[in-house]
Scaffold this active site. Sequence first.
Site, PDB file in Angstrom:
ATOM      1  N   ASP A 252      -3.498   6.417   0.297  1.00 56.58           N
ATOM      2  CA  ASP A 252      -2.379   6.384  -1.092  1.00 56.58           C
ATOM      3  C   ASP A 252      -2.436   7.257  -1.914  1.00 56.58           C
ATOM      4  O   ASP A 252      -3.793   7.669  -1.915  1.00 56.58           O
ATOM      5  CB  ASP A 252      -2.821   5.251  -1.484  1.00 56.58           C
TER       6      ASP A 252
ATOM      7  N   ASP B 269       6.167  -7.096   0.306  1.00 56.77           N
ATOM      8  CA  ASP B 269       4.937  -7.091  -0.185  1.00 56.77           C
ATOM      9  C   ASP B 269       5.049  -8.729  -1.148  1.00 56.77           C
ATOM     10  O   ASP B 269       5.729  -8.805  -2.155  1.00 56.77           O
ATOM     11  CB  ASP B 269       4.493  -5.801  -1.319  1.00 56.77           C
TER      12      ASP B 269
END
EC number: 5.3.1.16
Length: 242
Positions: free
Chosen positions: A11, A132
């Site tokens: 990330d 998500d």
Amino acid sequence: MTSFELWPAIDLKGGKAVRLLRGDMATAKTYADDPSAQAKSFAGKGFTNLHVVDLDGAFAGEPANAEAVKRILGATDARVQLGGGIRTLQTAEEWLKLGVARVILGTAAVKDPDFARRCIKAFPDQVVIGIDAKDGMVATEGWDDASTLSAAEVAGRFEGLGAAAIVYTDIQRDGALQGPNVEATKALAEATSIPVIASGGISSVGDLQALAATKAIRGSIIGKALYEGRFTPAEAIAGVRS
């Protein structure tokens, strides 16, 4: 049945490899100043896939860590799937031409499903839908925005169109090292023909084995557990093979 896929996560925030807790940028902890070196390390330890997310891009709505991504692509032959800030066909095409294997559409898949469908049609088997969820409802814009849609409803929009996969993240589990939401992920995998990859909460090889044992879930993202040394790459790979 395709073998269970492992996707170590990189990330990106400010050009560095970080991990967050439940998607909160204020919790960012840096694990690698050079994400390309981290990518090379993962590949050298046997991983053939990499899950890369431009966190700044997810919030900005356009790529924000392009140079770091390009260095990752240059450092390894691993299959890279990239998400964060991909909101146009041109952006998706540019990344695919640069060597990204698959682009991930998250916010765009929820807020502009027609665009996501066009993208899947233009790049069959190269588009991943990022779903998500927080308390069962899908969230967007770097997880800042809650929608009124369930994960299954979003997945249903893309059934039979040629999407490569769905990455399903349980936001409450993400970065918490408290175990994945096996039941919710399995339920989604059984509700769609699109391969589902689990994300969020992995803390042990046993967690990976529990996901793999469902037979319905295609693979898993691995993040903080790897960086924190909860298990080694070799242990993860051997664990799901067994």
